[in-house]
Design an enzyme around this catalytic site. Structure first.
Site, PDB file in Angstrom:
ATOM      1  N   HIS A 163      30.690  39.697  56.631  1.00  0.00           N
ATOM      2  CA  HIS A 163      30.796  39.208  55.249  1.00  0.00           C
ATOM      3  C   HIS A 163      32.109  39.667  54.620  1.00  0.00           C
ATOM      4  CE1 HIS A 163      29.256  38.267  51.110  1.00  0.00           C
ATOM      5  NE2 HIS A 163      30.078  39.262  50.810  1.00  0.00           N
ATOM      6  N   GLU A 164      32.411  40.957  54.769  1.00  0.00           N
ATOM      7  CA  GLU A 164      33.645  41.485  54.195  1.00  0.00           C
ATOM      8  C   GLU A 164      34.868  40.915  54.909  1.00  0.00           C
ATOM      9  OE1 GLU A 164      33.498  43.019  51.474  1.00  0.00           O
ATOM     10  OE2 GLU A 164      31.331  43.322  51.530  1.00  0.00           O
ATOM     11  N   ASP A 191      32.421  35.407  47.153  1.00  0.00           N
ATOM     12  CA  ASP A 191      30.965  35.533  47.183  1.00  0.00           C
ATOM     13  C   ASP A 191      30.298  34.258  46.690  1.00  0.00           C
ATOM     14  OD1 ASP A 191      30.849  38.217  48.123  1.00  0.00           O
ATOM     15  OD2 ASP A 191      31.449  38.898  46.140  1.00  0.00           O
ATOM     16  N   HIS A 234      35.981  37.832  53.208  1.00  0.00           N
ATOM     17  CA  HIS A 234      36.831  38.137  52.051  1.00  0.00           C
ATOM     18  C   HIS A 234      38.251  38.473  52.501  1.00  0.00           C
ATOM     19  CE1 HIS A 234      33.829  38.179  48.907  1.00  0.00           C
ATOM     20  NE2 HIS A 234      33.084  39.053  49.532  1.00  0.00           N
TER      21      HIS A 234
END
Length: 920
Positions: free
Chosen positions: A155-156, A166, A159
């Site tokens: 998930h990170e 998000d 980014h």
């Protein structure tokens, strides 16, 4: 161990380019990823084991989530100097904690152990770093709050690597869809959810902030990683078919309603079918351990004849003095000069005391002659840094030149083999255009110093290169740097603030050009004044230095420099300091442009990140100066207002578009930051991060995971920081007015009373966020597809708008209009708003973020907040011009009941009066 070390060395030799450069994706495998462990983290074998376990599982999960497009092939773990060294550890080579892709550091008490990514760029732009705490990696219990570590990391990674945002709700959790359904903010509508009985916010009609929700344990959907990464069914990113364009989340807001997969596919990793799906035999990463050994340094200085121009040689000597004075005890430095012949001015000297510094300074050249052969100087410098231990890996060269050398590429192979780090400083407009390649291939920094007499860029460049060192406690903090030309009897006056985070070894350095030194006065916060007799004056270097040992008074320090010569003089002042308390991290400033060269005709963005370690500093005054090699200087006030180029308000990232391109050539960036007591504050706000598993039940209590940031005052402070150089390239005959107004990203809609909506936004400029736009265009629709459809017309006309869309305010001002929606033919459950801005040549901005309102008559309707699967909002169509029939019937029924009661009472009373008496 020896065999392991040998294998690691072989891997490094076979793949040097991968381990030296930033992260690259080659044949579906990421290489060059650096995980940095902070020097304050305690040594732990368990931590190392958990890191490798996390990355190994994340590699496999990433391979699935990208549809077999990417995995982690090679990972560097940067071991801090505070840990014991092992035989399989290699010397680092330019890698540092401050540049690591993933950073592991002890938790800030106000920020907790939650993982996040420090992300400052626009949609699709790589972030700065991913942050984990040792507790997050070691404590398995935290996985019940965030999900499995490998899922959080991917998930990170979305980014950090691809500039995704998000997809869950951050400030708001719910919205009402165009179909009238109460929805939880998420990407995929197939994700099933529940919520506890909630109260309703009467202003919005949505569940209020105290409402708790949770997701079903069993799900059928596989997306999205950027939304609910902790659900075991989630193994993919949202694409165009599953993406929820209506959700009011960051991904839709910043990426113009594009799905995460669409943004990913346009990244350098995957564009044009690069790294297309492939079957790999193993996703197991290879780990290389890098030790933060102390490097040795060598200055490689140009002494060719061109250095006699524009006082360059003397400015170089003054800058080197400032550099050497910033070096720490134990550092080893050598000096090499070159023209057509290289020369060792000084072999390695270990900094121990004043005499060792003077020895280096006295070795500096006084004359400049002949031509320029850059490679000869580098090759001799490699021999100097090898004097330490015979190994040049990770040692640092600072190369400054003003000349050209067509043979500069001849030494690239030797430089790669040496594995040194080279920081380059290009002096003047004639410095070799290939100079920056030396920095690029060695993971060094690049700087540009002009001949502008009003600039202090030569000294700034050397100090900035010195500030790249690993140990945070040893880094110099630059508080002030200014230069000016003083006529006879003129004064240079200013104020610099020494705040409570610095104050050790504060130094005031003054330099000049004339034979006689100027008159100098430095006054501390207690009113004590230091004069020229308190300074160490070096007439050969034309410098004066006041070194204040130990902690000094916090507050405003005033300086005055007087030109008491009979002719004008170029005078500069630089003030540096160091942290004074190991428990208090200094406020720092990191500055950069969004690229090392412009992509014509796109504007560039200047960034300044002001923070105290990881805590953002908000409310500061930030001024950027961009200077080109032709002497032109452009000043920009950088803003943290959540508009234009700035994504989020009050996150400590100050930005502004740079559009004032003039001529092709190098530019440098310098930023001045001022903090003021009562205005600038330190916040506990974090960056973008993984969703906290919502409404986790503990001890029978429901807990709300959202909280307002904690703010503390910074007091008065000063900072000055120079960034790396960048290149502007303007095609011949290019138009000057090519930049439309910037995209509006903070459009907000609120219905102030029935039928009247207030729209607010920050005004863009004529060119991005500079100047003043010419007009706005507003579009109002009842559905998202209509809003995005360029052929669909707005349902609101200009007659329904109270406020002038034809006369925008200057960039940065708050705009406000009122829109009368009561005249719409029928009021839907939701109304959508979008805005465009136009400049004087009719160039159009991108569509703004989407704003929405739920008409008050709709939002006042009853909504079943406790339903589980059926979440349809029952919205009666109510005519606002008529008194609601339900209320009429209610009043009538109430009156009927009241009449019946009154009739009953009267009848009883009458009957009692008329009853005959009974006689006994």
């Amino acid at each position: 161990m020896c065999l392991t070390a040998l294998l690691v060395c072989c891997l490094v030799c076979l793949n040097i380019s991968a381990s030296l450069a930033r992260v690259t994706l080659k044949s579906n495998g990421y290489e060059g990823l650096v995980i940095g462990i902070h020097e304050d983290v305690e040594e732990s074998e368990e931590l190392m084991t958990k890191i490798k376990e996390m990355m190994t599982k994340a590699s496999q999960y990433l391979y699935k989530a990208t549809n077999q497009r990417a995995f982690f092939r090679q990972i560097n773990i940067l071991i801090p100097k505070s840990w014991s060294r092992k035989t399989d550890y290699l010397n680092r080579r330019g890698e540092s904690y401050d540049q690591a892709d993933i950073r592991i550091d002890i938790a800030d008490p106000l920020m907790g152990d939650g993982p996040y990514t420090f992300q400052f760029g626009q949609c699709g732009v790589q972030g700065e770093f991913i942050h984990f705490t040792p507790e997050f990696i070691l404590n398995d219990d935290l996985q019940s709050y965030f999900g499995a570590r490998e899922r959080v990391l991917v998930h990170e990674w979305g980014h950090y690597r691809w500039g995704l945002f998000d997809e869950y709700g951050v400030d708001k959790k719910f919205y009402i869809s165009s179909k009238g359904n109460l929805e939880l903010i998420r990407c995929n509508l197939d994700i099933a959810w529940n919520m506890k009985t909630c109260r309703k916010d009467n202003e919005t009609g949505l569940p209020d902030h105290s409402c708790y929700y949770w997701y079903d344990n069993v799900q059928t959907s596989s997306s999205s990683v950027m939304s609910q990464q902790y659900l075991t069914s989630i193994i993919s990113f949202c694409d165009a078919t599953s993406h929820n364009t209506e959700a009011p989340n960051f991904q839709n807001r910043f990426c113009n309603h594009k799905s995460t997969w669409e943004v990913m596919m346009k990244s350098e990793d995957f564009i044009n079918n690069t790294n297309s799906p492939a079957t790999v035999t193993s996703t197991l990463p290879t780990f290389i351990y890098l030790y933060t050994s102390k490097p040795v340094f060598c200055l490689v200085l140009d002494t060719s004849a061109s250095m006699n121009k524009e006082n360059r040689l003397n400015r170089l000597r003054q800058a080197v003095e400032a550099y050497i004075m910033q070096m720490q005890s134990g550092d080893k430095i050598g000096i090499v000069t070159f023209n057509s012949i290289p020369h060792i001015q000084s072999n390695l000297v270990e900094i121990r005391n004043k005499n060792s510094r003077l020895k280096l300074l006295h070795s500096l050249p006084n004359t400049a002659e002949r031509g320029t052969v850059i490679c000869s100087g580098i090759q001799l410098a490699l021999k100097v840094v090898a004097q330490d231990d015979g190994d040049t890996r990770g040692d640092e060269l600072v190369l400054m030149t003003d000349g050209k050398d067509e043979r500069i590429s001849m030494c690239f192979k030797a430089i790669r083999k040496s594995q040194v780090v080279i920081h380059t400083i290009a002096l003047g407009s004639s410095a070799d255009k290939n100079l920056e390649k030396l920095s690029t291939i060695t993971n060094g920094k690049r700087f540009f110093a002009s001949d502008n007499v009003q600039s202090n860029s030569v000294i700034d460049s050397f100090i900035s290169s010195a500030s790249q060192r690993e140990e945070v406690k040893l880094k110099p903090i630059q508080l002030e740097s200014t230069s000016t030309m003083l006529v006879m009897n003129d004064w240079l006056n200013g104020t610099v603030y020494v705040d409570r985070t610095v104050g050790t070894n504060t130094a005031f350095s003054i330099s000049w050009r004339n034979q006689e030194p100027p008159n100098i006065h430095i006054t501390n916060p207690k009113g004590i004044t230091y004069g020229i007799n308190d300074f160490v004056v070096d007439e050969s270097f034309k410098t004066a230095r006041l070194q204040l040992q130990g902690q000094r008074e916090v507050g405003a320090w005033h300086y005055s420099v007087h030109n008491n010569n009979t002719s004008e003089d170029q005078v500069s002042i630089t003030v540096t300091s160091h942290r004074w308390d190991p428990s208090i991290v200094p406020i720092t400033v990191d500055v950069h442009m969004d690229g090392d060269k412009n992509s014509w005709p796109q504007p560039m963005i200047a960034y300044a990140t002001v923070r105290q370690k990881y805590r953002p500093v908000i409310g500061a005054k930030v001024l950027a100066q961009i200077e080109d090699e032709h002497g032109s200087v452009v000043s920009l006030e950088l803003l943290d207002n959540g508009a234009g180029s700035d994504l989020l308000k009050d996150d400590g990232i100050y930005t502004r578009y740079f559009t004032n391109f003039s001529k092709t050539g190098r530019c440098n960036l310098k930023v001045f930051v001022k903090g003021e007591e009562g205005f600038s504050k330190i916040s506990s706000r974090r960056g973008f991060g993984s969703e906290f598993i919502p409404s986790k039940e503990k001890d029978g209590e429901w807990r709300n995971v959202s909280s307002a940031p904690t703010l503390t005052s910074t007091g008065d402070f000063s900072r000055t920081q120079s960034g790396e150089s960048f290149m502007i390239s303007i095609p011949p005959g290019a138009s000057i007015d090519i930049f439309p107004p910037n995209r509006i990203i903070d459009l907000n809609a609120n219905e102030r009373k029935v039928g009247l909506v207030e729209l607010t936004w920050t005004a863009p400029g004529d060119d991005a966020d500079s100047g003043q736009a010419s007009r706005y265009r507003l579009k109002v629709s009842t559905t998202m597809p209509e809003l995005l459809d360029v052929s669909a017309k707005s349902i609101i006309t200009k007659e329904d708008i109270e406020g002038n869309l034809q006369s925008p305010s200057p960039a940065g001002y708050l705009e406000r209009v009122l829109v009368n929606i009561s005249k719409a033919e029928s009021l839907p459950e939701v109304m959508y708003f979008a805005m465009w801005a136009y400049d004087q040549t009719n160039l159009e901005s991108e569509m703004s973020n989407m704003a929405r309102v739920y008409p008050l008559s709709i939002s006042k309707a009853e909504v079943n907040f406790t339903s589980r699967r059926e979440r349809t909002v029952i919205v009666p169509k109510i005519d606002k011009n008529k008194f609601p029939l339900k209320i009429i019937f209610g009043i009538a029924f109430g009156c009927f009941i009241l009449a019946c009661i009154l009739v009953g009472l009267v009848t009883a009373f009458v009957c009692r009066k008329s009853k005959p008496s009974t006689v006994v």
